[in-house]
Enzyme design. Structure first.
Site, PDB file in Angstrom:
ATOM      1  N   ASP A  74       3.851 -14.456  12.020  1.00 51.40           N
ATOM      2  CA  ASP A  74       2.500 -14.862  11.637  1.00 51.40           C
ATOM      3  C   ASP A  74       1.541 -13.676  11.811  1.00 51.40           C
ATOM      4  O   ASP A  74       1.070 -13.407  12.919  1.00 51.40           O
ATOM      5  CB  ASP A  74       2.106 -16.051  12.539  1.00 51.40           C
ATOM      6  CG  ASP A  74       0.717 -16.579  12.238  1.00 51.40           C
ATOM      7  OD1 ASP A  74      -0.044 -15.918  11.509  1.00 51.40           O
ATOM      8  OD2 ASP A  74       0.393 -17.664  12.752  1.00 51.40           O
ATOM      9  N   LYS A 115      -7.356  -0.679  11.562  1.00 49.64           N
ATOM     10  CA  LYS A 115      -6.740  -1.154  10.322  1.00 49.64           C
ATOM     11  C   LYS A 115      -5.519  -0.285  10.004  1.00 49.64           C
ATOM     12  O   LYS A 115      -4.489  -0.777   9.542  1.00 49.64           O
ATOM     13  CB  LYS A 115      -7.768  -1.118   9.191  1.00 49.64           C
ATOM     14  CG  LYS A 115      -7.344  -1.832   7.925  1.00 49.64           C
ATOM     15  CD  LYS A 115      -6.533  -0.984   6.973  1.00 49.64           C
ATOM     16  CE  LYS A 115      -6.188  -1.737   5.702  1.00 49.64           C
ATOM     17  NZ  LYS A 115      -5.362  -0.948   4.773  1.00 49.64           N
ATOM     18  N   GLU A 151       0.817  -1.224   0.000  1.00 46.28           N
ATOM     19  CA  GLU A 151       0.000   0.000   0.000  1.00 46.28           C
ATOM     20  C   GLU A 151       0.845   1.265   0.000  1.00 46.28           C
ATOM     21  O   GLU A 151       1.697   1.440   0.885  1.00 46.28           O
ATOM     22  CB  GLU A 151      -0.922  -0.022   1.238  1.00 46.28           C
ATOM     23  CG  GLU A 151      -1.892   1.136   1.267  1.00 46.28           C
ATOM     24  CD  GLU A 151      -2.922   1.024   2.397  1.00 46.28           C
ATOM     25  OE1 GLU A 151      -3.295  -0.105   2.774  1.00 46.28           O
ATOM     26  OE2 GLU A 151      -3.341   2.075   2.891  1.00 46.28           O
ATOM     27  N   HIS A 187      -1.909   9.846  -1.191  1.00 40.05           N
ATOM     28  CA  HIS A 187      -1.942   8.858  -2.269  1.00 40.05           C
ATOM     29  C   HIS A 187      -1.679   9.534  -3.606  1.00 40.05           C
ATOM     30  O   HIS A 187      -0.965   9.038  -4.460  1.00 40.05           O
ATOM     31  CB  HIS A 187      -3.321   8.180  -2.322  1.00 40.05           C
ATOM     32  CG  HIS A 187      -3.526   7.229  -1.178  1.00 40.05           C
ATOM     33  ND1 HIS A 187      -3.179   5.914  -1.247  1.00 40.05           N
ATOM     34  CD2 HIS A 187      -4.019   7.404   0.050  1.00 40.05           C
ATOM     35  CE1 HIS A 187      -3.463   5.314  -0.106  1.00 40.05           C
ATOM     36  NE2 HIS A 187      -3.966   6.208   0.695  1.00 40.05           N
TER      37      HIS A 187
HETATM   38  C1  MEV Z   1      -5.975   2.865   5.010  1.00 42.60           C
HETATM   39  O1  MEV Z   1      -5.210   1.731   4.687  1.00 42.60           O
HETATM   40  C2  MEV Z   1      -5.944   3.127   6.496  1.00 42.60           C
HETATM   41  C3  MEV Z   1      -6.845   4.267   6.971  1.00 42.60           C
HETATM   42  O2  MEV Z   1      -8.186   4.048   6.524  1.00 42.60           O
HETATM   43  C4  MEV Z   1      -6.766   4.291   8.479  1.00 42.60           C
HETATM   44  C5  MEV Z   1      -7.756   5.227   9.143  1.00 42.60           C
HETATM   45  O3  MEV Z   1      -8.800   5.531   8.557  1.00 42.60           O
HETATM   46  O4  MEV Z   1      -7.471   5.632  10.296  1.00 42.60           O
HETATM   47  C6  MEV Z   1      -6.425   5.584   6.382  1.00 42.60           C
END
Ligand code: MEV
Length: 442
Positions: free
Chosen positions: A296, A280, A80, A394
């Site tokens: 892992d 995430k 990513e 991005h």
């Molecule tokens: C994207 O890989 C991760 C985000 O969505 C985390 C977040 O929203 O805090 C940008």
């Protein structure tokens, strides 16, 4: 050794490799696994079944990290964009406040034994406790190498579930200090060994015997303080947040950014839909180091999300607030079952290079680094979301790729990319035009 390498971003891959081996005082062959793609098909063959080839991912280095006073170059494996840059930038801000402070508990894993067909659950529970010393001694004798390094069986706990879909059963937890291993093998072996003894004690049948990925006895914690003045910035060529989609510069004070991050955290603290995405972002940092070191990542993911739901409601793994001086303070606490001996970490040359680069000597030290990267990554995402929006980062990377495709090199890459982002026109024909005008000095 320093983790600050100016202009790393704009170097060629070869120059970066040289810089990394110079900075870490490691001769290039030590890191050679990365240049050769890491793993041969022959060494992959015994790792899983039916091997037909290999699957590669980019390996980038996050800069500026200081964890417990030590500068560390962080290997990150992921696909990513913006993650490595985000971690590096936040590590730079955190550095200004003393870097990351991280600690770990002892590396205690939990093995579970499900005991079914027990006539009297309360009686069986107490009978197991009566034999606790004997059971622990048995479990402790299983792995002499682990024992030599200070690991072994530590405790036994019995839990009763009296209202499951199959009625009542017992669960015995074996708490095992696995030192520098991830620990699954040692714990599963110990549980399988204890099963017949538990059956004899309880008169029941030991059904499952397996480690728990909710490794809540093996916790890593990190905190950082960002001086509020470090958070101020100017967003040039804004691509969102301005009314009517206008383009322009936006200035953010340190206080605005800090409060924006805190409000973003508050959202994750109360709403599981947001907490999942927030966590995430943490895992973007955590997993990429976990993968780079051959650990892992499914186990780490499972543990993280189960821990985030430990109160009964899924929530943020991190917290963000401020201190007396108004500085931004972040904390992260999560299970971290990673090892540096055994498994893929031992046989994968790229994983060995990663461990070497970071100079870690214990699994706990690795866990402290990983949780710090998770916190940095979380801050990077919240800062972007709370200010100019996530697409801009991005967009910048994409613009760089387009500039390179148009033939830009060296300093021109950044200049062409920055102008395209400012104009919100990221296209190869525009990159070519900008290059021409910059080259002709217009
Ligand atoms: C994207 O890989 C991760 C985000 O969505 C985390 C977040 O929203 O805090 C940008």
């Amino acid at each position: 050794m320093t983790s600050r390498i100016p202009h790393f971003y704009n170097m060629t891959i070869e120059e970066r490799r040289q810089k990394i081996s110079d900075a870490a005082a490691l001769p290039p062959p030590e890191l050679g696994a990365w240049t050769q793609g890491g793993l041969s098909a022959e060494s992959a063959d015994p790792m899983i079944e039916n091997v037909v080839g290999l699957h590669s991912l980019p390996l980038g280095i996050a800069l500026n990290f200081q964890v417990n006073g030590r500068d560390i170059l962080i290997p990150m494996t992921l696909e990513e964009p913006s993650v490595v840059a985000g971690a590096s930038f936040m590590a730079k801000l955190a550095r200004a406040g003393g870097g990351f402070h991280a600690t770990t508990t002892d590396p205690l894993m939990i093995g579970q034994m499900q005991v079914i067909n027990v006539v009297n659950l309360n009686e069986a529970k107490l009978k197991i406790y009566e034999k606790k010393a004997e059971l622990l001694a048995e479990a402790d004798s299983i792995d002499p190498i682990l024992k030599k390094f200070g690991g072994g069986a530590r405790d036994l706990e019995v839990r009763i579930f009296d209202n499951s879909p199959i009625g009542g059963f017992l669960v015995v937890h074996l708490i095992y200090d696995v030192r520098d291993a991830m620990g699954a093998n040692a714990v599963n072996t110990a549980c399988e060994r204890l099963a017949p003894k538990i059956e004899a004690i309880t008169g029941g049948k030991v059904h499952l015997r397996i480690l728990s990925n909710l490794a809540d006895r093996r916790i890593a914690r990190a905190r950082c303080t960002i001086p509020v003045k470090e958070l101020a910035f100017e967003s040039v060529g804004q691509i969102s947040n301005l009314p009517n989609g206008q383009i322009g510069n936006l200035s953010y004070t340190g206080e605005q950014v800090r409060d924006g991050i805190i409000a973003a955290y508050a959202f994750a603290a109360v709403d599981p839909y947001r907490a999942a995405t927030h966590n995430k972002g943490i895992m973007n940092g955590v997993d990429s180091v976990v993968i780079a070191t051959g650990n892992d990542w499914r186990a780490i993911e499972a543990g993280a999300h189960a821990y985030a739901a430990r109160s009964g409601r899924y929530t943020s793994l991190s917290t963000w607030g401020k201190d007396n001086e108004g500085n931004l303070v972040g904390t992260l606490e999560m299970p971290m079952a990673v090892g540096i001996v055994g498994g893929a970490t031992k046989v994968h040359p790229a994983a060995q290079a990663a461990v070497k680069l970071m100079g870690v000597k214990t699994a706990n030290e690795l866990a402290e680094i990983i949780v710090s990267v998770g916190l940095a990554q979380n801050m990077a995402a919240l800062r972007a979301l709370a200010t100019e929006g996530i697409q801009r980062g991005h967009m910048s990377l994409h613009a760089r790729q387009v500039a390179i495709a148009a033939g830009a090199n060296g300093e021109l890459i950044e200049k062409v990319a920055a102008q395209m982002v400012a104009e919100r026109i990221v296209r190869i024909d525009r990159a070519e035009e900008i290059m021409k005008s910059l080259e002709s000095g217009k």
